[in-house]
Motif scaffolding. Structure first.
Motif, PDB file in Angstrom:
ATOM      1  N   GLU A 135       0.827  -1.204   0.000  1.00  0.00           N
ATOM      2  CA  GLU A 135       0.000   0.000   0.000  1.00  0.00           C
ATOM      3  C   GLU A 135       0.868   1.263   0.000  1.00  0.00           C
ATOM      4  N   GLN A 136       1.957   1.250   0.744  1.00  0.00           N
ATOM      5  CA  GLN A 136       2.858   2.405   0.752  1.00  0.00           C
ATOM      6  C   GLN A 136       3.441   2.621  -0.641  1.00  0.00           C
ATOM      7  N   ARG A 137       3.795   1.550  -1.313  1.00  0.00           N
ATOM      8  CA  ARG A 137       4.355   1.675  -2.661  1.00  0.00           C
ATOM      9  C   ARG A 137       3.294   2.197  -3.633  1.00  0.00           C
ATOM     10  N   SER A 138       2.077   1.676  -3.524  1.00  0.00           N
ATOM     11  CA  SER A 138       1.010   2.127  -4.418  1.00  0.00           C
ATOM     12  C   SER A 138       0.717   3.610  -4.224  1.00  0.00           C
ATOM     13  N   LEU A 139       0.676   4.066  -2.975  1.00  0.00           N
ATOM     14  CA  LEU A 139       0.420   5.479  -2.702  1.00  0.00           C
ATOM     15  C   LEU A 139       1.558   6.359  -3.214  1.00  0.00           C
ATOM     16  N   ALA A 140       2.790   5.879  -3.083  1.00  0.00           N
ATOM     17  CA  ALA A 140       3.935   6.670  -3.540  1.00  0.00           C
ATOM     18  C   ALA A 140       3.940   6.802  -5.062  1.00  0.00           C
ATOM     19  N   ARG A 141       3.490   5.767  -5.765  1.00  0.00           N
ATOM     20  CA  ARG A 141       3.518   5.788  -7.229  1.00  0.00           C
ATOM     21  C   ARG A 141       2.237   6.347  -7.833  1.00  0.00           C
ATOM     22  N   ARG A 142       1.106   6.165  -7.127  1.00  0.00           N
ATOM     23  CA  ARG A 142      -0.188   6.608  -7.647  1.00  0.00           C
ATOM     24  C   ARG A 142      -0.998   7.190  -6.488  1.00  0.00           C
ATOM     25  N   PRO A 143      -0.889   8.503  -6.253  1.00  0.00           N
ATOM     26  CA  PRO A 143      -1.584   9.120  -5.113  1.00  0.00           C
ATOM     27  C   PRO A 143      -3.094   8.891  -5.117  1.00  0.00           C
ATOM     28  N   GLN A 144      -3.697   8.686  -6.307  1.00  0.00           N
ATOM     29  CA  GLN A 144      -5.138   8.450  -6.368  1.00  0.00           C
ATOM     30  C   GLN A 144      -5.533   7.101  -5.766  1.00  0.00           C
ATOM     31  N   TYR A 145      -4.542   6.291  -5.411  1.00  0.00           N
ATOM     32  CA  TYR A 145      -4.840   5.026  -4.734  1.00  0.00           C
ATOM     33  C   TYR A 145      -5.515   5.278  -3.391  1.00  0.00           C
ATOM     34  N   GLN A 146      -5.338   6.474  -2.830  1.00  0.00           N
ATOM     35  CA  GLN A 146      -6.001   6.800  -1.565  1.00  0.00           C
ATOM     36  C   GLN A 146      -7.519   6.679  -1.711  1.00  0.00           C
ATOM     37  N   ASP A 147      -8.043   7.001  -2.885  1.00  0.00           N
ATOM     38  CA  ASP A 147      -9.484   6.867  -3.117  1.00  0.00           C
ATOM     39  C   ASP A 147      -9.910   5.410  -3.019  1.00  0.00           C
ATOM     40  N   VAL A 148      -9.077   4.501  -3.512  1.00  0.00           N
ATOM     41  CA  VAL A 148      -9.372   3.071  -3.399  1.00  0.00           C
ATOM     42  C   VAL A 148      -9.352   2.650  -1.933  1.00  0.00           C
ATOM     43  N   ILE A 149      -8.371   3.137  -1.178  1.00  0.00           N
ATOM     44  CA  ILE A 149      -8.292   2.823   0.249  1.00  0.00           C
ATOM     45  C   ILE A 149      -9.552   3.291   0.971  1.00  0.00           C
ATOM     46  N   ASP A 150     -10.053   4.461   0.591  1.00  0.00           N
ATOM     47  CA  ASP A 150     -11.231   5.017   1.253  1.00  0.00           C
ATOM     48  C   ASP A 150     -12.501   4.225   0.943  1.00  0.00           C
TER      49      ASP A 150
END
Length: 295
Positions: free
Chosen positions: A268-283
């Motif tokens: 998850e840390q890697r995904s957020l670092a490479r694609r900030p919009q991954y936070q929407d998926v987390i939410d």
């Protein structure tokens, strides 16, 4: 250190296969010629660790710890087969059902690794990260964190197989059916998740995140399927020896601790670092256990 940047995928797979052949030969020689502990499970654990050390040697010689990646899925059916062959008088119905589940899981997971792995010029991104964090102790981290500890975790998960292969006296029951169906469902879920991810990787646009199919119901459906497989193995062990319920799920807990404590946070840390919009998926999407996403 062997240079591997020029090796093709096929040549890389041949080297990995050679490493595994040597490792399994060392394990077999130990079981045939080495001193016995008078405990079949312990004899096999020592052989398993010796084979892991061989793989570690190949990893260090080639500067690539991904030599170990397929070991996770290659060894469990061999452990079950050996324990079963060494046990006399154990009726085979439960062991056969368990073997079917384990073989399907092992073939799927190993085939997925072989399909997705480009060759020895590539290494799982987590391994150099762990070694870099360790500084001058990188070899120690490589040996324990990347090789020996995963071997011990898988061995703990496999101990219910030992129970099934060595205990007799209990007929097949409802719990065996549940264990078999959970195992088949776990393998099927992982297969679907893999196919969906491979298709997404081929078609994705720059910066796009995966939130479709099973990945829209769980951010890590592959890990959920993996956990379900080990639960299936534990349920088979429980069906064979209900009185040992107090330890039979230790391997499942070890897998869950690894997923929640290391694998998922790093992903998850890697995904957020490479694609900030991954936070929407987390939410919106649950982390592990599938359920409909939040709107």
């Amino acid at each position: 250190m062997t240079t591997t940047t020029s090796l093709s995928k096929n040549a890389s797979l041949v080297r990995v296969a050679l490493a595994y052949a040597v490792a399994l030969a060392v394990a077999a020689l130990w079981l045939a010629l080495g001193p016995s502990t008078d405990a079949l499970w312990l004899d096999v654990l020592i052989a398993d660790l010796l084979a892991t050390l061989v793989i570690f040697g190949f990893s260090r010689a080639h500067g690539n710890s991904s030599f170990y990646d397929a070991y996770w899925s290659v060894v469990p059916p061999l452990l079950l087969a050996y324990w079963w062959l060494q046990s006399d008088g154990v009726e085979g119905a439960r062991a056969w059902l368990l073997m079917v589940v384990v073989l399907l899981w092992a073939v799927r997971l190993t085939a997925n690794w072989a399909y997705a792995w480009p060759g020895l010029h590539h290494e799982d991104w987590r391994y150099p990260l762990l070694r870099e964090r360790a500084g001058r102790f990188d070899a120690v981290v490589d040996l324990f964190a990347i090789h020996l500890i995963p071997t011990l975790q898988v061995f703990l998960g496999c101990l219910p197989m030992y129970v099934v292969a060595t205990r007799s006296g209990r007929d097949l029951g409802v719990l065996d059916v549940v264990a078999f169906l959970v195992g088949l469902g776990a393998v099927a879920l992982e297969l679907v998740a893999d196919v969906q991810m491979h298709r997404f990787v081929r078609e994705r646009q720059p910066g796009q995140v995966m939130d479709r199919g099973l990945w829209g119901w769980s951010r890590h459906p592959n890990y959920f399927g993996e956990l379900a497989f080990w639960i299936s193995v534990a349920l088979f062990g429980l069906a064979a020896a209900p009185g040992e319920w107090w330890w039979i799920f230790v391997g499942v807990l070890a897998m869950l601790a690894m997923f929640l404590g290391a694998s998922i946070p790093m992903m998850e840390q890697r995904s957020l670092a490479r694609r900030p919009q991954y936070q929407d998926v987390i939410d919106r999407v649950p982390m592990l256990v599938p359920r409909p996403p939040r709107s």
